[in-house]
Design an enzyme around this catalytic site. Structure first.
Site, PDB file in Angstrom:
ATOM      1  N   GLY A  16      25.207  15.850  49.778  1.00 41.94           N
ATOM      2  CA  GLY A  16      24.476  15.109  48.432  1.00 41.94           C
ATOM      3  C   GLY A  16      23.847  14.106  48.998  1.00 41.94           C
ATOM      4  N   SER A  67      30.063  15.894  42.891  1.00 40.85           N
ATOM      5  CA  SER A  67      29.852  16.262  41.476  1.00 40.85           C
ATOM      6  C   SER A  67      28.220  15.975  41.302  1.00 40.85           C
ATOM      7  CB  SER A  67      30.011  14.927  40.661  1.00 40.85           C
ATOM      8  OG  SER A  67      29.968  15.075  39.370  1.00 40.85           O
ATOM      9  N   TYR A  74      30.066  14.516  32.049  1.00 40.55           N
ATOM     10  CA  TYR A  74      30.203  13.465  33.258  1.00 40.55           C
ATOM     11  C   TYR A  74      31.019  12.476  32.851  1.00 40.55           C
ATOM     12  CZ  TYR A  74      28.215  11.074  37.102  1.00 40.55           C
ATOM     13  OH  TYR A  74      27.990  10.215  38.436  1.00 40.55           O
ATOM     14  N   TYR A 126      47.948   8.458  40.803  1.00 41.32           N
ATOM     15  CA  TYR A 126      48.367   8.595  42.069  1.00 41.32           C
ATOM     16  C   TYR A 126      48.828   7.422  42.900  1.00 41.32           C
ATOM     17  CZ  TYR A 126      48.104  13.759  42.808  1.00 41.32           C
ATOM     18  OH  TYR A 126      48.218  15.219  42.485  1.00 41.32           O
TER      19      TYR A 126
END
Ligand code: UDP
Length: 315
Positions: free
Chosen positions: A13, A78, A148, A162
């Site tokens: 990207g 994304s 989004y 996490y």
């Protein structure tokens, strides 16, 4: 610094491919992963054959297998432009949610540091201006941009989980509007749209009355900010962007002037939930990273125009 093995999701990207270049130039090994729905092989074709570079065509929402060590995972996959996430709403939700989960799982299994590419869209159509990191945002969860915004908000939440539950080393960059070479000419965002229109001698399509504001950061400043954040100790979300704010109408005039386009401007309807203002408060990045953008808008735009001119000539 010892050489690292870095996985970059979304590596083909706009920002992902610049990150590939940057890490390779610093002597690291890079694995670029991309399913190419909005990324492009053209962005990384110059790296083919590089001894420290490998690319894998894969959807990051599927199980991720990488052999050997991985020291750092940069999760940049994304769709990132409003028309892309309108075209791929479910993929946008999946990559922000399941893709982030998979990328975190891989980082945990490898004992790697994890950096999430988050976004100013977590602030939605903001009611606090400029936006500091401790603002919780004003997002319409079911509007067209919700796919989004909410996916990235989930991505931040699971990244923090996490960190807290598994002790994973995580970093979260909230990236504001960034532009430069390797944006797709047809990605629908304002910079490629206006520059493409100006180079073709067409009027620029200003949405609404053009009074909505944005703050544009050149990609090289942003990449430097990402690099510094990754190597800092800062574990909470951090804004990265250029605080110089302008209206879209002023931006259109600037592009027309720089390109020498005499076709002027036409007005189009404002898309649903288009944020009225956007400007990063980067006090925290200044203080913690000693970072701030230093590429002036006109310099960055000149480089971007030169790049789009070459693309238009070769297509
Ligand atoms: N915009 C515009 N004309 C265009 C494309 C975008 O006026 O041809 C506007 C858009 O409505 C928004 C701003 O420019 O107000 C920035 O849009 P972009 O799609 O780049 O990203 P956003 O900042 O909205 O996520």
């Amino acid at each position: 610094m010892a050489a690292m093995r870095v996985l970059i999701t979304g590596g083909a990207g706009f920002l992902g491919s610049h990150l590939c270049d940057h890490f390779l130039s610093e002597g690291h090994q890079v694995i670029a992963m991309d399913n190419l729905i909005t990324g492009s092989v053209r962005n990384i074709e110059h790296l083919a054959g590089h001894e420290h570079f490998r690319s894998i065509r894969q959807d990051v929402t599927e199980y991720l297998y990488i052999d050997g060590p991985v020291d750092t995972v940069l999760h940049f996959a994304s769709p990132a432009s409003p028309i892309d996430y309108l075209e791929f709403p479910i993929q946008t939700l999946k990559v922000g949610a399941m893709g982030t989960h998979k990328a975190l799982g891989l980082a945990r299994a490898k004992g790697a540091r994890f950096l999430l590419a988050s976004t100013s869209e977590v602030y939605g159509d903001p009611q606090v201006h400029p936006q500091p990191e401790d603002y919780w945002g004003h997002v319409n969860p079911i509007g067209p941009r919700g796919v989004y915004d909410e996916a990235k908000r989930f991505a931040e939440a699971i990244t923090m989980a996490y960190q807290r539950c598994h002790g994973l080393e995580t970093r979260i960059a909230r990236i504001f509007n960034t532009y430069g070479p390797r944006m797709r000419l047809d990605d629908g965002r304002v910079v490629p749209n206006f520059v493409g229109q100006a180079l073709r001698g067409e009027p620029l399509t200003v949405h609404g009355d053009g009074s909505q504001t944005r703050s544009f950061c050149f990609y090289s400043d942003l990449i430097e900010g990402i690099f510094r954040l990754l190597f800092s100790d800062y574990m909470l979300p951090l804004n990265l962007g250029n605080p110089v704010e302008m209206s879209i109408l002023d931006f259109a005039h600037t592009v027309n002037r720089l390109v020498g386009n005499r076709a002027g401007i036409v007005y189009k309807p404002l898309p649903v939930d288009d944020p009225k203002v956007r400007q990063p408060d980067i006090s925290r990045a200044r203080q913690i990273l000693g970072w701030e953008p230093n590429v002036d808008l006109e310099d960055g735009l000149q480089q971007t125009v030169a790049w789009f001119r070459r693309i238009l000539c070769s297509s």
